[in-house]
Design a protein around this motif. Structure first.
Motif, PDB file in Angstrom:
ATOM      1  N   ILE A  35      40.404  33.522  24.037  1.00 23.13           N
ATOM      2  CA  ILE A  35      41.696  33.052  24.532  1.00 23.13           C
ATOM      3  C   ILE A  35      41.894  33.568  25.946  1.00 23.13           C
ATOM      4  O   ILE A  35      41.804  34.771  26.195  1.00 23.13           O
ATOM      5  CB  ILE A  35      42.836  33.540  23.616  1.00 23.13           C
ATOM      6  CG1 ILE A  35      42.626  32.964  22.218  1.00 23.13           C
ATOM      7  CG2 ILE A  35      44.185  33.141  24.181  1.00 23.13           C
ATOM      8  CD1 ILE A  35      43.528  33.541  21.170  1.00 23.13           C
ATOM      9  N   GLY A  36      42.157  32.666  26.866  1.00 26.25           N
ATOM     10  CA  GLY A  36      42.359  33.042  28.265  1.00 26.25           C
ATOM     11  C   GLY A  36      43.835  33.214  28.596  1.00 26.25           C
ATOM     12  O   GLY A  36      44.679  32.474  28.076  1.00 26.25           O
ATOM     13  N   TYR A  37      44.110  34.188  29.453  1.00 26.55           N
ATOM     14  CA  TYR A  37      45.482  34.390  29.942  1.00 26.55           C
ATOM     15  C   TYR A  37      45.418  34.437  31.466  1.00 26.55           C
ATOM     16  O   TYR A  37      44.677  35.239  32.043  1.00 26.55           O
ATOM     17  CB  TYR A  37      46.095  35.671  29.402  1.00 26.55           C
ATOM     18  CG  TYR A  37      47.474  35.935  29.966  1.00 26.55           C
ATOM     19  CD1 TYR A  37      48.582  35.222  29.509  1.00 26.55           C
ATOM     20  CD2 TYR A  37      47.664  36.868  30.979  1.00 26.55           C
ATOM     21  CE1 TYR A  37      49.844  35.442  30.037  1.00 26.55           C
ATOM     22  CE2 TYR A  37      48.925  37.094  31.514  1.00 26.55           C
ATOM     23  CZ  TYR A  37      50.010  36.383  31.042  1.00 26.55           C
ATOM     24  OH  TYR A  37      51.262  36.601  31.574  1.00 26.55           O
ATOM     25  N   ALA A  38      46.201  33.563  32.096  1.00 26.96           N
ATOM     26  CA  ALA A  38      46.244  33.497  33.561  1.00 26.96           C
ATOM     27  C   ALA A  38      47.691  33.652  34.003  1.00 26.96           C
ATOM     28  O   ALA A  38      48.609  33.162  33.343  1.00 26.96           O
ATOM     29  CB  ALA A  38      45.687  32.161  34.045  1.00 26.96           C
ATOM     30  N   ARG A  39      47.882  34.346  35.120  1.00 25.83           N
ATOM     31  CA  ARG A  39      49.237  34.540  35.638  1.00 25.83           C
ATOM     32  C   ARG A  39      49.206  34.653  37.144  1.00 25.83           C
ATOM     33  O   ARG A  39      48.310  35.273  37.715  1.00 25.83           O
ATOM     34  CB  ARG A  39      49.861  35.808  35.061  1.00 25.83           C
ATOM     35  CG  ARG A  39      51.295  36.026  35.506  1.00 25.83           C
ATOM     36  CD  ARG A  39      51.805  37.399  35.104  1.00 25.83           C
ATOM     37  NE  ARG A  39      50.999  38.479  35.678  1.00 25.83           N
ATOM     38  CZ  ARG A  39      51.060  38.870  36.951  1.00 25.83           C
ATOM     39  NH1 ARG A  39      51.882  38.294  37.789  1.00 25.83           N
ATOM     40  NH2 ARG A  39      50.298  39.860  37.382  1.00 25.83           N
ATOM     41  N   THR A  72      37.806  29.209  31.717  1.00 29.28           N
ATOM     42  CA  THR A  72      37.114  28.129  31.008  1.00 29.28           C
ATOM     43  C   THR A  72      35.605  28.353  31.079  1.00 29.28           C
ATOM     44  O   THR A  72      34.895  28.202  30.074  1.00 29.28           O
ATOM     45  CB  THR A  72      37.494  26.752  31.608  1.00 29.28           C
ATOM     46  OG1 THR A  72      38.914  26.588  31.533  1.00 29.28           O
ATOM     47  CG2 THR A  72      36.815  25.620  30.871  1.00 29.28           C
ATOM     48  N   ALA A  73      35.103  28.746  32.253  1.00 30.30           N
ATOM     49  CA  ALA A  73      33.668  29.029  32.411  1.00 30.30           C
ATOM     50  C   ALA A  73      33.238  30.216  31.541  1.00 30.30           C
ATOM     51  O   ALA A  73      32.081  30.275  31.104  1.00 30.30           O
ATOM     52  CB  ALA A  73      33.342  29.311  33.879  1.00 30.30           C
ATOM     53  N   ALA A  74      34.172  31.139  31.260  1.00 32.92           N
ATOM     54  CA  ALA A  74      33.869  32.302  30.421  1.00 32.92           C
ATOM     55  C   ALA A  74      33.949  31.962  28.932  1.00 32.92           C
ATOM     56  O   ALA A  74      33.746  32.828  28.088  1.00 32.92           O
ATOM     57  CB  ALA A  74      34.822  33.442  30.750  1.00 32.92           C
ATOM     58  N   THR A  99      40.949  37.144  34.256  1.00 35.21           N
ATOM     59  CA  THR A  99      40.031  37.217  35.393  1.00 35.21           C
ATOM     60  C   THR A  99      40.034  38.613  35.999  1.00 35.21           C
ATOM     61  O   THR A  99      38.996  39.106  36.417  1.00 35.21           O
ATOM     62  CB  THR A  99      40.397  36.184  36.471  1.00 35.21           C
ATOM     63  OG1 THR A  99      41.759  36.370  36.844  1.00 35.21           O
ATOM     64  CG2 THR A  99      40.177  34.772  35.952  1.00 35.21           C
ATOM     65  N   LYS A 100      41.192  39.248  36.055  1.00 35.26           N
ATOM     66  CA  LYS A 100      41.338  40.622  36.551  1.00 35.26           C
ATOM     67  C   LYS A 100      42.409  41.286  35.702  1.00 35.26           C
ATOM     68  O   LYS A 100      43.376  40.637  35.301  1.00 35.26           O
ATOM     69  CB  LYS A 100      41.790  40.631  38.017  1.00 35.26           C
ATOM     70  CG  LYS A 100      40.755  40.091  38.986  1.00 35.26           C
ATOM     71  CD  LYS A 100      41.312  39.899  40.372  1.00 35.26           C
ATOM     72  CE  LYS A 100      41.657  41.221  41.014  1.00 35.26           C
ATOM     73  NZ  LYS A 100      42.096  41.057  42.414  1.00 35.26           N
ATOM     74  N   TYR A 101      42.273  42.573  35.444  1.00 35.96           N
ATOM     75  CA  TYR A 101      43.227  43.228  34.551  1.00 35.96           C
ATOM     76  C   TYR A 101      44.649  43.189  35.092  1.00 35.96           C
ATOM     77  O   TYR A 101      45.610  43.181  34.330  1.00 35.96           O
ATOM     78  CB  TYR A 101      42.796  44.662  34.220  1.00 35.96           C
ATOM     79  CG  TYR A 101      43.047  45.653  35.327  1.00 35.96           C
ATOM     80  CD1 TYR A 101      44.258  46.313  35.432  1.00 35.96           C
ATOM     81  CD2 TYR A 101      42.073  45.927  36.275  1.00 35.96           C
ATOM     82  CE1 TYR A 101      44.499  47.208  36.448  1.00 35.96           C
ATOM     83  CE2 TYR A 101      42.302  46.818  37.288  1.00 35.96           C
ATOM     84  CZ  TYR A 101      43.514  47.456  37.372  1.00 35.96           C
ATOM     85  OH  TYR A 101      43.757  48.339  38.390  1.00 35.96           O
ATOM     86  N   ASP A 102      44.829  43.099  36.432  1.00 34.26           N
ATOM     87  CA  ASP A 102      46.200  43.081  36.969  1.00 34.26           C
ATOM     88  C   ASP A 102      46.900  41.748  36.703  1.00 34.26           C
ATOM     89  O   ASP A 102      48.094  41.619  36.924  1.00 34.26           O
ATOM     90  CB  ASP A 102      46.234  43.441  38.449  1.00 34.26           C
ATOM     91  CG  ASP A 102      45.610  42.389  39.357  1.00 34.26           C
ATOM     92  OD1 ASP A 102      44.989  41.435  38.856  1.00 34.26           O
ATOM     93  OD2 ASP A 102      45.743  42.536  40.578  1.00 34.26           O
ATOM     94  N   SER A 127      38.038  41.792  30.678  1.00 32.90           N
ATOM     95  CA  SER A 127      38.417  41.482  32.053  1.00 32.90           C
ATOM     96  C   SER A 127      37.154  41.148  32.822  1.00 32.90           C
ATOM     97  O   SER A 127      36.222  41.961  32.882  1.00 32.90           O
ATOM     98  CB  SER A 127      39.127  42.679  32.690  1.00 32.90           C
ATOM     99  OG  SER A 127      39.394  42.420  34.046  1.00 32.90           O
ATOM    100  N   LEU A 128      37.119  39.957  33.397  1.00 36.86           N
ATOM    101  CA  LEU A 128      35.905  39.484  34.056  1.00 36.86           C
ATOM    102  C   LEU A 128      35.568  40.273  35.318  1.00 36.86           C
ATOM    103  O   LEU A 128      34.423  40.688  35.504  1.00 36.86           O
ATOM    104  CB  LEU A 128      36.034  37.991  34.391  1.00 36.86           C
ATOM    105  CG  LEU A 128      36.280  37.056  33.196  1.00 36.86           C
ATOM    106  CD1 LEU A 128      36.504  35.623  33.673  1.00 36.86           C
ATOM    107  CD2 LEU A 128      35.131  37.143  32.203  1.00 36.86           C
ATOM    108  N   ALA A 129      36.537  40.498  36.193  1.00 39.98           N
ATOM    109  CA  ALA A 129      36.270  41.152  37.478  1.00 39.98           C
ATOM    110  C   ALA A 129      35.832  42.602  37.301  1.00 39.98           C
ATOM    111  O   ALA A 129      34.934  43.069  37.998  1.00 39.98           O
ATOM    112  CB  ALA A 129      37.503  41.077  38.376  1.00 39.98           C
ATOM    113  N   GLU A 130      36.466  43.307  36.388  1.00 36.53           N
ATOM    114  CA  GLU A 130      36.137  44.723  36.188  1.00 36.53           C
ATOM    115  C   GLU A 130      35.036  44.931  35.156  1.00 36.53           C
ATOM    116  O   GLU A 130      34.646  46.063  34.888  1.00 36.53           O
ATOM    117  CB  GLU A 130      37.390  45.509  35.757  1.00 36.53           C
ATOM    118  CG  GLU A 130      38.440  45.619  36.834  1.00 36.53           C
ATOM    119  CD  GLU A 130      39.367  44.398  36.894  1.00 36.53           C
ATOM    120  OE1 GLU A 130      40.072  44.257  37.898  1.00 36.53           O
ATOM    121  OE2 GLU A 130      39.371  43.589  35.950  1.00 36.53           O
TER     122      GLU A 130
END
Length: 179
Positions: free
Chosen positions: A3-7, A23-25, A61-64, A89-92
């Motif tokens: 499940i993705g979360y974007a903000r 989506t790519a992840a 994508t990033k924890y923040d 978290s993808l970035a970290e």
């Protein structure tokens, strides 16, 4: 289920880069919103947390994007864990679904907490050093010492109302009271 979360923080910012990366992840469901991370009420985040099931993984994508403060991040990741889900978290490159990932998350969180406390400590030290050199900091006073004396004279000798004095000096009645 992934499940993705974007903000994003403001309405003029775009969610596309985050949703594409999620989506790519492999995210099968996406929850997204335009609201400051500092806001306590985030409807999509709450909806996502309510719908989590055992074995799900929340990906950001990033924890923040999930939280603005360490305390908030730890609370949200704990809420995810309580529902039997994991956090990634993808970035970290953090993945709490593995023991090593959970350890890295807690070490990372501890370092962030330490750094925030060090910044606060350095700020206090800087303010104290400035005070020792005679700098007070903060807002400049609304009234000069001469103006304060005149305010007191007008009130005591002329019996003028506080509102009238405040109007003459273009300050609030509370400032006149404090003088």
């Amino acid at each position: 289920m992934i499940i993705g979360y974007a903000r994003v923080s403001t309405t003029d910012q775009n969610l596309d880069a985050q949703t594409d990366a999620l989506t790519a992840a492999g995210a099968e469901r996406l929850f997204s919103e335009r609201v400051s991370g500092a806001k306590a009420e985030r409807l999509e985040l709450d909806k996502m947390l309510d719908q989590l099931r055992d074995g799900d993984v929340v990906v950001v994508t990033k924890y923040d994007r999930l939280a603005r403060s360490l305390r908030d991040l730890l609370d949200i990741v704990e809420a995810i864990k309580e529902r039997g889900a994991g956090f990634r978290s993808l970035a970290e490159d953090i993945d709490t679904t593995t023991p090593a990932g959970e350890l890295i998350f807690h070490v990372f969180a501890s370092i962030a907490h330490f750094e925030r406390r060090r910044i606060a400590e350095r700020t206090r030290e800087g303010l104290e050093a400035a005070r020792k050199r005679g700098r007070i900091g903060g807002r400049p006073p609304a009234l000069t010492p001469d103006q304060k004396a005149e305010v007191i004279r007008m009130r005591d000798e002329e019996n003028r109302p506080l509102r009238e004095i405040a109007s003459l000096f273009k300050v609030s009645t509370q400032t006149v009271r404090r003088a």
